[in-house]
Design a protein around this motif. Structure first.
Motif, PDB file in Angstrom:
ATOM      1  N   PHE A 130      41.192  98.885  71.868  1.00  0.00           N
ATOM      2  CA  PHE A 130      42.133  97.839  72.219  1.00  0.00           C
ATOM      3  C   PHE A 130      42.553  97.993  73.678  1.00  0.00           C
TER       4      PHE A 130
ATOM      5  N   GLY B  74      44.909  93.007  72.708  1.00  0.00           N
ATOM      6  CA  GLY B  74      44.179  93.053  71.460  1.00  0.00           C
ATOM      7  C   GLY B  74      42.868  93.810  71.507  1.00  0.00           C
ATOM      8  N   ARG B  75      42.119  93.637  70.425  1.00  0.00           N
ATOM      9  CA  ARG B  75      40.836  94.325  70.254  1.00  0.00           C
ATOM     10  C   ARG B  75      39.801  93.769  71.230  1.00  0.00           C
TER      11      ARG B  75
END
Length: 335
Positions: free
Chosen positions: A132, A169-170
Motif C-alpha cells: 500500500f 490504497g493498494r
C-alpha cells in the motif's frame, strides 16, 4: 524511493524536513502543500500528487517497502491508528510503500494501545495483505486539488509519536526473482526542444496496466521545428526511443489522484467519523477537544463531507461553496 518533480525550492525544503525531522513536529509549522502534476499516458491526460524525491534504497527494477501494523479488535473494528516501522526521519529507509499487516488486540485494550511498531505482537499478525502507498507528511499538510477538495491526512503512530499520512490504497505488485512482492517503476519522460520542456511529461510503464506512483525522470529531445505545438507528443510511441536519464532526479513518488482513499476509516464503535476529525484520536486522546466546540466541529465536518459528495453532481455551485468551507475549516481545525 519515489518522487515527483519539485522545484529547487521545494526540493531544498524536503531535504531540510528529512534532516531536522520536522515530519514529527507536533505543531503545524512544518506543514507542506502537495500539488498535482499532470502527465500523458498513452494519449490520455492524467494527474498525480507530487510528493517529491525520496532518499531511499532500491534498484531500477524494485522499490523497497517497510511494514505497517493496523490494530483491530476481535470483532474486526479499528483499535487505533496504524503503527509504522519507519518514517521520513529515517532517510533512505522510508519509501512511502508499506507491507500491511493486521494485529488483533484484546477487546479491553484502549484505542491506540499500540503506538510503536515494536510493541505489536508480530507473531499474531496476519499475513502480508499486499503493498500500500501511505505517504507520510508533517502535521497540517494539505493536498491541493481545486477540482475535488481532498480530505486531510489520517493519523498513525511512529515510536510513540503521532504521524500523519495520506492513504493511496493498494498498489499493483509484481513478483521479483525471489517471489517477493514489488512494484514496477515507471519512466516520466520530459519532451524537450531547444533545451526547454514543451508540454507535460509522458509516462511510460512498459506495458503495465497500472501506474504504481513510483518513477524515474528521463528526457527526450525532439527535432527542432518552429511549428511544433506544445503537448503534441503524448505517447512513448511518438518518441525516437533515445531518452536519457536525468542526472538530477532520483526515484520519485507521485501517486495518481484517483487512487486517494477518501472514505473515513471506522472508529472503534464501528461508525464512520467525519473526515475533518482525526479518526483515531478524537475519542482516545486525553487532550482531545470536548464540549460544545468539539460537537460543533463534528457537525461542521458532516456539512463539509456532504458538500464534497455534491461536488461530483454540480461542479460549479458546490465548488464555489467548497472554497468558502475550506477557508472556514482552517478556523475549526484545532485538533
Amino acid at each position: 524511493m519515489a518522487a515527483v518533480v519539485l522545484s529547487a525550492t521545494a526540493s531544498i525544503a524536503l531535504a531540510q524536513n528529512l534532516k531536522s525531522c520536522t515530519y514529527l513536529d507536533p505543531s503545524s509549522d512544518s506543514a507542506m502543500a502537495i500539488y498535482k502534476m499532470n502527465y500523458w499516458r498513452d494519449g490520455v491526460h492524467e494527474s498525480c500528487f507530487d510528493f517529491g524525491a525520496l532518499q531511499a534504497h532500491g534498484s531500477d527494477a524494485a522499490v523497497d517497502f517497510s511494514y505497517v501494523v493496523f490494530p483491530v479488535y476481535p470483532n474486526g473494528t479499528s483499535a487505533g491508528g496504524p503503527a509504522f516501522q519507519t518514517s521520513p526521519c529515517d532517510g533512505d529507509a522510508y519509501t512511502g510503500l508499506w507491507g500491511k499487516m493486521e494485529v488483533v488486540v484484546d477487546s479491553s485494550s484502549p484505542l491506540n494501545s499500540i503506538q510503536s511498531f515494536d510493541r505489536a505482537d508480530l507473531e499474531a499478525a496476519s499475513q502480508l495483505d499486499g503493498l500500500f502507498i501511505y505517504a507520510l507528511v508533517p502535521r497540517g499538510s494539505v493536498l491541493v486539488d481545486d477540482t475535488d477538495p481532498a480530505p486531510p491526512p489520517q493519523v498513525g503512530w511512529f515510536n510513540g509519536e503521532k504521524v500523519y499520512y495520506f492513504n493511496f490504497g493498494r498498489t499493483e505488485t509484481v513478483q521479483d526473482a525471489d517471489d517477493a512482492p514489488s512494484v514496477q517503476i515507471g519512466r516520466m519522460i520530459d519532451v524537450v526542444q531547444y533545451g526547454e520542456a514543451v508540454g507535460d511529461p509522458i509516462l511510460d510503464m512498459g506495458g503495465s496496466k497500472a501506474f504504481s506512483g513510483f518513477y524515474r525522470r528521463f528526457a527526450d529531445d525532439i527535432p527542432d521545428n518552429e511549428n511544433y505545438k506544445e503537448n503534441s507528443v503524448r505517447s512513448p510511441s511518438q518518441l525516437d526511443g533515445a531518452s536519457t536519464r536525468s542526472a538530477s532526479d532520483d526515484l520519485a513518488l507521485c501517486p495518481p489522484t484517483h487512487a486517494l482513499v477518501r472514505t473515513p476509516l471506522a472508529s472503534a464503535a464501528g461508525t464512520a467519523r467525519p473526515f475533518l476529525v482525526d479518526q483515531y484520536t478524537a475519542e482516545a486522546s486525553p487532550d482531545a477537544p470536548k464540549g460544545p466546540l468539539a460537537l460543533a466541529r463534528v457537525a461542521f465536518g458532516r456539512v463539509v463531507d456532504l458538500c464534497r459528495r455534491l461536488v461530483r453532481r454540480d461542479g460549479g455551485f458546490v465548488y464555489q461553496q467548497s472554497k468558502v468551507l475550506r477557508r472556514a475549516k482552517r478556523k475549526f481545525d484545532f485538533a
